[in-house]
Design an enzyme around this catalytic site. Structure first.
Site, PDB file in Angstrom:
ATOM      1  N   LYS A  21      -3.977  -1.669  15.957  1.00  0.00           N
ATOM      2  CA  LYS A  21      -3.874  -0.633  16.437  1.00  0.00           C
ATOM      3  C   LYS A  21      -5.017  -0.514  17.474  1.00  0.00           C
ATOM      4  O   LYS A  21      -5.773  -0.451  17.734  1.00  0.00           O
ATOM      5  CB  LYS A  21      -3.252   0.480  16.334  1.00  0.00           C
ATOM      6  CG  LYS A  21      -2.139  -0.254  15.139  1.00  0.00           C
ATOM      7  CD  LYS A  21      -1.850   1.908  14.604  1.00  0.00           C
ATOM      8  CE  LYS A  21      -0.294   1.419  13.859  1.00  0.00           C
ATOM      9  NZ  LYS A  21      -0.031   2.294  12.832  1.00  0.00           N
ATOM     10  N   GLU A  51       0.727  -0.972   0.465  1.00  0.00           N
ATOM     11  CA  GLU A  51       0.161  -0.308   0.121  1.00  0.00           C
ATOM     12  C   GLU A  51       0.992   1.463  -0.157  1.00  0.00           C
ATOM     13  O   GLU A  51       2.407   0.851   0.436  1.00  0.00           O
ATOM     14  CB  GLU A  51      -0.829   0.054   1.239  1.00  0.00           C
ATOM     15  CG  GLU A  51      -0.378   0.088   2.176  1.00  0.00           C
ATOM     16  CD  GLU A  51      -1.006   0.797   3.586  1.00  0.00           C
ATOM     17  OE1 GLU A  51      -1.119   2.110   3.243  1.00  0.00           O
ATOM     18  OE2 GLU A  51      -1.174  -0.012   4.702  1.00  0.00           O
TER      19      GLU A  51
HETATM   20  N1  PSU Z   1      -3.786   1.192  10.744  1.00  0.00           N
HETATM   21  C1  PSU Z   1      -3.146   1.536  10.881  1.00  0.00           C
HETATM   22  N2  PSU Z   1      -1.924   2.321  10.385  1.00  0.00           N
HETATM   23  C2  PSU Z   1      -2.093   2.969   9.143  1.00  0.00           C
HETATM   24  C3  PSU Z   1      -3.756   2.379   8.923  1.00  0.00           C
HETATM   25  C4  PSU Z   1      -4.645   1.951   9.363  1.00  0.00           C
HETATM   26  O1  PSU Z   1      -2.245   1.006  11.954  1.00  0.00           O
HETATM   27  O2  PSU Z   1      -2.083   3.243   8.702  1.00  0.00           O
HETATM   28  C5  PSU Z   1      -4.169   3.083   7.491  1.00  0.00           C
HETATM   29  C6  PSU Z   1      -4.423   2.177   6.619  1.00  0.00           C
HETATM   30  O3  PSU Z   1      -3.855   2.621   4.941  1.00  0.00           O
HETATM   31  C7  PSU Z   1      -6.356   1.562   6.620  1.00  0.00           C
HETATM   32  C8  PSU Z   1      -6.683   3.296   7.096  1.00  0.00           C
HETATM   33  O4  PSU Z   1      -6.506   1.283   5.510  1.00  0.00           O
HETATM   34  O5  PSU Z   1      -5.232   3.541   8.078  1.00  0.00           O
HETATM   35  C9  PSU Z   1      -7.885   3.114   7.491  1.00  0.00           C
HETATM   36  O6  PSU Z   1      -8.228   4.080   7.451  1.00  0.00           O
HETATM   37  P1  PSU Z   1     -10.051   4.743   8.499  1.00  0.00           P
HETATM   38  O7  PSU Z   1      -9.592   3.991   9.357  1.00  0.00           O
HETATM   39  O8  PSU Z   1      -9.878   5.868   8.063  1.00  0.00           O
HETATM   40  O9  PSU Z   1     -10.684   3.455   7.012  1.00  0.00           O
END
Ligand code: PSU
Ligand code: MN
Length: 303
Positions: free
Chosen positions: A159, A25
């Site tokens: 996380k 990604e």
């Molecule tokens: N969780 C992490 N690190 C990240 C992300 C999520 O521990 O970098 C990033 C990833 O790209 C994930 C995105 O797909 O954030 C999810 O964002 P949202 O919660 O807005 O869907």
């Protein structure tokens, strides 16, 4: 294959030959890691994959073009672009129409990887159910995407900025198989064991490939989610994590941060609060997932 997605010749050739390919990604280097470390980590991962005989397919959006297999110049451009946005699946058509550049989330990366015929994808941490989601409805689009895309995705769990228990419940509801790599302790990204258990572990990449083959034989559409814990010697001391977490959430609430800005805000806050300690963990986590993803890509190609 959709004409709306540009696949590099290197990736096209590898997919056509049935050779191992690993999708990566771009949100990790556009929004996850600070400059200049972001670019180094992105390029080093690609180099390591090529050296081990796996074709890297880093995915992102460059000036409105959805690209699978970004060139080094494109990775460099996205790493240093102040205007780069974060694109989940719903943002892709908007980015295309407006000519925006974007880092792709797990959801958008998985979508483009699958469209290009790639079967394995390594990331750092997944999106999931946010704390307080029963009020805010904030659940990452990553979960719905993984339910609909038959890939193998390697992550180090989610996380603890998220509600891990609720995320595991939603993974079950969405029919997404979760297997720990050599463990049934569900990892918590910065920490090897989140305190939540999962049912199954896989002993090696070949077993993960067999699980994916079973999924395909059944015609199921969901991703096989591989939970790969950061090695304990590289984890963030758990007491350190607890201390910064509540402060990070309080800061987000005080500043009124919500929606798709919340994840980057919390991660950046934690990075600054731990004086870069969490950054080193983040890099270890990612490298570890790229290495396992490479093994799985090889195991799938060998079948
Ligand atoms: N969780 C992490 N690190 C990240 C992300 C999520 O521990 O970098 C990033 C990833 O790209 C994930 C995105 O797909 O954030 C999810 O964002 P949202 O919660 O807005 O869907
Ligand atoms: Mn969200």
């Amino acid at each position: 294959m959709s004409a709306a997605i540009t696949v590099s010749p290197e990736v096209q050739d590898a997919v056509a030959a049935g050779a191992p390919v690993l999708a990566l990604e771009s949100t990790i280097f556009t929004h996850g890691l600070p400059r200049p470390r972001n670019l180094r980590v992105a390029l080093e991962s690609e180099d390591e994959l090529r050296a081990s005989g796996v074709t890297p397919a880093t995915i992102g959006v460059v000036a409105g073009e959805v690209v699978v297999g970004l060139s080094r110049a494109q990775i460099e451009r996205l790493s240093n672009d102040d205007d780069v946005v974060k694109a989940s699946i719903r943002d892709l058509p908007v980015a295309m129409a407006k000519g925006l550049s974007a880092g792709t989330t797990v959801a958008a990366t998985a979508f483009a990887a699958h469209a290009a015929g790639i079967r394995v994808f390594s990331t750092g941490g997944l999106g999931g159910v946010h704390q307080g989601a029963s009020e805010t409805f904030d659940e990452s689009a990553d979960l719905g995407a993984l339910a609909a895309l038959p890939l193998v995705v390697v992550s180090a769990g989610v996380k603890s900025i998220l509600d891990i228990g609720l995320t595991l419940e939603r993974l079950e509801t969405l029919n997404i198989p979760v297997v720990g790599y050599r463990t049934t302790d569900y990892p918590g990204f910065y920490i090897a064991d989140s305190g939540f258990d999962i049912e199954y572990s896989a002993a090696d990449a070949a077993e993960i490939a067999r699980i994916a083959a079973g999924r395909d034989a059944l015609g199921l559409t969901s991703t096989v989610l591989v939970a790969n814990p950061v090695p304990v010697e590289h984890q963030l001391p758990p007491e350190r994590l607890d201390a910064v977490l509540s402060a990070a959430h309080a800061a987000a609430a005080a500043e009124g941060i919500a929606g798709h800005d919340l994840t980057p805000f919390l991660l950046d806050w934690i990075q600054r609060a731990t004086g870069g300690e969490s950054l080193e963990v983040n890099v270890h986590v990612y490298r570890n997932n790229v290495a396992l993803g490479a093994e799985i890509a090889k195991a799938l190609a060998a079948r």
